[in-house]
Design an enzyme around this catalytic site. Structure first.
Site, PDB file in Angstrom:
ATOM      1  N   ASP A  46       0.116  86.453 -94.171  1.00 18.07           N
ATOM      2  CA  ASP A  46       0.061  84.987 -94.248  1.00 18.07           C
ATOM      3  C   ASP A  46       0.354  84.356 -92.893  1.00 18.07           C
ATOM      4  OD1 ASP A  46      -0.442  84.825 -97.071  1.00 18.07           O
ATOM      5  OD2 ASP A  46       1.660  85.361 -97.399  1.00 18.07           O
ATOM      6  N   ASP A  49       1.419  91.227 -90.074  1.00 21.90           N
ATOM      7  CA  ASP A  49       1.772  90.334 -91.170  1.00 21.90           C
ATOM      8  C   ASP A  49       0.456  89.842 -91.783  1.00 21.90           C
ATOM      9  OD1 ASP A  49       3.428  88.504 -92.722  1.00 21.90           O
ATOM     10  OD2 ASP A  49       2.687  86.939 -91.385  1.00 21.90           O
ATOM     11  N   ASP A 101       3.654  85.824 -87.265  1.00 26.17           N
ATOM     12  CA  ASP A 101       3.709  84.396 -86.936  1.00 26.17           C
ATOM     13  C   ASP A 101       5.092  83.773 -87.114  1.00 26.17           C
ATOM     14  OD1 ASP A 101       3.412  84.679 -89.799  1.00 26.17           O
ATOM     15  OD2 ASP A 101       3.028  82.519 -89.884  1.00 26.17           O
TER      16      ASP A 101
END
Length: 238
Positions: A10, A8, A168
């Site tokens: 961000d 990922d 996250d």
């Protein structure tokens, strides 16, 4: 066996959730909405139009959503991209180089659209470290469906059993598990360690150097280490 590590962006590679949340909040406030900070933060890492529509209380195909998305994208360069490599979390460039030096293919699977993802990776100076970048607008279904992860694996020619996803959020974990990838959850982004554990992360770590140690050596300073809970081996990549 070819192995891949898909990331990922961000909250995983770039410390962008706070600045993105601030930008989203400012945009929707300018259109008359007053969501809480928690509501805004919950949209980070999710498709933009759907998130803006939810915060505005309108449909995703409404004129208000289109206006909000246009305002967001117009300011993305000045509010986010202008920070350049300073957006990267500590240890990211070096860690990615270590993974590549060890022979692993690297990819991205992100809810950003292609133009935003490529611009962010270019601005932070890490675009060239990835062998594929798969974005929300390149697949039929975004996270939590497995389509982006499967597309990344296909692009890289790597089997899921030899590969990992690092993210996250609980939607990252759901996407990866749907694609049969092993997972490293990072607790320094959007979702908590407890949420990542509940979502089935194989390892949950508190910083990016620990991501690299978990992937290369099977050990890390973990918030909670779930090694051995999946049918696939969860040690170092081979």
């Amino acid at each position: 066996m070819t192995s891949a590590i898909v990331f990922d962006i961000d909250g995983t590679l770039a410390n962008t959730p706070a600045v993105i949340a601030e930008l989203i909040a400012d945009v929707v406030h300018g259109l008359g909405a007053s969501p809480s900070r928690a509501q805004v933060l919950a949209t980070v890492g999710k498709p933009l139009e759907a998130s803006l529509a939810r915060l505005l209380g309108v449909s995703v195909d409404s004129a208000a959503t289109a206006e909000a998305a246009a305002r967001y994208r117009a300011r993305f360069a000045t509010d986010v991209l202008s920070q350049g490599p300073a957006l990267l979390l500590p240890g990211v460039p070096e860690g990615l180089d270590d993974l590549r030096a060890a022979g692993h293919l690297l990819g991205i699977a992100t809810s950003k659209i292609s133009s935003s993802a490529l611009a962010l990776l270019e601005a932070t100076g890490i675009l060239g470290r990835f062998d594929t970048v798969v974005c929300h607008d390149m697949v039929e279904r975004g996270k939590p469906h497995p389509d982006m992860a499967l597309r990344a694996l296909a692009d890289l020619g790597a089997p899921a059993a030899a590969s990992w996803y690092v993210g996250d959020t609980v939607t990252d974990m759901a996407m990866a598990r749907g694609a049969a990838l092993r997972t490293v959850g990072v607790s320094y982004g959007v979702d908590s360690a407890e949420d990542l554990v509940a979502a089935g992360a194989d390892h949950v770590v508190a910083d990016f150097p620990s991501v690299i140690r978990a992937l290369l050596h099977g050990t890390a300073d973990t918030v909670r280490d779930l090694a051995g809970t999946r049918p696939e081996p969860t040690g170092a990549l081979t």
